[in-house]
Design an enzyme around this catalytic site. Structure first.
Site, PDB file in Angstrom:
ATOM      1  N   HIS A 133       0.849  -1.190   0.000  1.00  0.00           N
ATOM      2  CA  HIS A 133       0.000   0.000   0.000  1.00  0.00           C
ATOM      3  C   HIS A 133       0.880   1.233   0.000  1.00  0.00           C
ATOM      4  O   HIS A 133       2.103   1.149   0.107  1.00  0.00           O
ATOM      5  CB  HIS A 133      -0.978   0.003   1.187  1.00  0.00           C
ATOM      6  CG  HIS A 133      -0.353   0.230   2.527  1.00  0.00           C
ATOM      7  ND1 HIS A 133      -1.027   0.796   3.580  1.00  0.00           N
ATOM      8  CD2 HIS A 133       0.888  -0.031   3.004  1.00  0.00           C
ATOM      9  CE1 HIS A 133      -0.242   0.867   4.640  1.00  0.00           C
ATOM     10  NE2 HIS A 133       0.922   0.367   4.323  1.00  0.00           N
ATOM     11  N   GLU A 183       0.278  -4.981  11.596  1.00  0.00           N
ATOM     12  CA  GLU A 183       1.000  -4.523  10.405  1.00  0.00           C
ATOM     13  C   GLU A 183       2.484  -4.874  10.483  1.00  0.00           C
ATOM     14  O   GLU A 183       3.100  -5.223   9.487  1.00  0.00           O
ATOM     15  CB  GLU A 183       0.812  -3.009  10.283  1.00  0.00           C
ATOM     16  CG  GLU A 183       1.371  -2.408   9.030  1.00  0.00           C
ATOM     17  CD  GLU A 183       1.061  -0.935   8.912  1.00  0.00           C
ATOM     18  OE1 GLU A 183      -0.046  -0.599   8.470  1.00  0.00           O
ATOM     19  OE2 GLU A 183       1.933  -0.124   9.272  1.00  0.00           O
ATOM     20  N   HIS A 232       4.959   0.374  -0.363  1.00  0.00           N
ATOM     21  CA  HIS A 232       5.683  -0.608   0.445  1.00  0.00           C
ATOM     22  C   HIS A 232       4.713  -1.703   0.852  1.00  0.00           C
ATOM     23  O   HIS A 232       3.523  -1.605   0.584  1.00  0.00           O
ATOM     24  CB  HIS A 232       6.302   0.061   1.683  1.00  0.00           C
ATOM     25  CG  HIS A 232       5.287   0.630   2.615  1.00  0.00           C
ATOM     26  ND1 HIS A 232       4.553   1.771   2.330  1.00  0.00           N
ATOM     27  CD2 HIS A 232       4.856   0.199   3.819  1.00  0.00           C
ATOM     28  CE1 HIS A 232       3.730   2.017   3.336  1.00  0.00           C
ATOM     29  NE2 HIS A 232       3.886   1.070   4.254  1.00  0.00           N
ATOM     30  N   HIS A 269       3.567  -5.099   3.745  1.00  0.00           N
ATOM     31  CA  HIS A 269       3.592  -5.640   5.096  1.00  0.00           C
ATOM     32  C   HIS A 269       3.189  -7.113   5.070  1.00  0.00           C
ATOM     33  O   HIS A 269       2.431  -7.538   4.203  1.00  0.00           O
ATOM     34  CB  HIS A 269       2.607  -4.904   6.006  1.00  0.00           C
ATOM     35  CG  HIS A 269       2.934  -3.463   6.205  1.00  0.00           C
ATOM     36  ND1 HIS A 269       3.953  -3.027   7.011  1.00  0.00           N
ATOM     37  CD2 HIS A 269       2.366  -2.352   5.680  1.00  0.00           C
ATOM     38  CE1 HIS A 269       3.998  -1.710   6.994  1.00  0.00           C
ATOM     39  NE2 HIS A 269       3.046  -1.268   6.186  1.00  0.00           N
ATOM     40  N   HIS A 319      -1.103 -10.464  -1.586  1.00  0.00           N
ATOM     41  CA  HIS A 319      -0.255 -10.093  -2.718  1.00  0.00           C
ATOM     42  C   HIS A 319      -0.922  -9.082  -3.651  1.00  0.00           C
ATOM     43  O   HIS A 319      -0.733  -9.112  -4.862  1.00  0.00           O
ATOM     44  CB  HIS A 319       0.232 -11.328  -3.471  1.00  0.00           C
ATOM     45  CG  HIS A 319       1.315 -12.043  -2.723  1.00  0.00           C
ATOM     46  ND1 HIS A 319       1.030 -12.944  -1.713  1.00  0.00           N
ATOM     47  CD2 HIS A 319       2.662 -11.945  -2.785  1.00  0.00           C
ATOM     48  CE1 HIS A 319       2.172 -13.388  -1.211  1.00  0.00           C
ATOM     49  NE2 HIS A 319       3.182 -12.797  -1.830  1.00  0.00           N
ATOM     50  N   CYS A 364       5.802   6.161   4.740  1.00  0.00           N
ATOM     51  CA  CYS A 364       4.684   5.356   4.237  1.00  0.00           C
ATOM     52  C   CYS A 364       3.949   6.000   3.058  1.00  0.00           C
ATOM     53  O   CYS A 364       3.003   5.427   2.534  1.00  0.00           O
ATOM     54  CB  CYS A 364       3.715   5.014   5.359  1.00  0.00           C
ATOM     55  SG  CYS A 364       4.445   3.881   6.561  1.00  0.00           S
TER      56      CYS A 364
END
Length: 149
Positions: free
Chosen positions: A16, A136, A29, A31, A75, A25
């Site tokens: 995201h 996260e 990137h 998680h 994914h 952020c």
């Protein structure tokens, strides 16, 4: 009969970016999310029922969460559709990437609200969503409780 809470845990990988954010952020990137789903209900008391003694079969809960959340978000890259990220999303889609456009900033806080709404719609009668925990990172998570909402 007593109310019992049961929890099933799930994991999935999602990317995201937070449009307009003033930190790292803002960049795309990903998680390794961990989602804990807790439901509450009364165990089935009918000895003739194959699910006697269960609040909900863990397999049934697994199917709901996999279909609504894991299979959809795993994914994938999530962007707010109301930002210029929609242009990046379009480019990624043309290159075969799995992109999800949502109408919220894809923070853990907003994602857990979205997940709660999706899961609640699928639970059988007599079973309620009690809480969700969306982790996260190892040290950062958002929680949703029915009692707060």
């Amino acid at each position: 009969m007593s109310k019992i809470r049961i929890t099933k845990q799930f994991s999935f990988e999602t990317g995201h970016a937070l449009y307009g954010y003033d930190g790292k952020c803002k960049n795309v990137h990903g998680h390794s999310y961990k989602l804990s789903v807790t439901v509450i209900g009364t165990p089935i008391s009918d000895a003739g029922n194959v699910k006697f003694g269960m609040v909900i079969d863990f397999t049934d809960l697994k199917h709901i969460v996999k279909e609504e959340i894991v299979d959809h978000f795993d994914h994938a890259t999530v962007f707010n559709k109301n930002t210029p990220h929609v242009e990046l999303a379009s480019e990624l889609k043309t290159r075969g990437h799995h992109v999800i456009l949502v109408d919220y900033q894809p923070t853990s806080e907003n994602m857990v609200i979205d997940f709660a709404q999706k899961i609640q719609k699928r639970l059988p009668a007599g079973i309620s969503l009690f809480s969700l925990k969306l982790q996260e990172t190892e040290t950062s998570f958002a929680e949703w409780y029915a009692s707060d909402n």
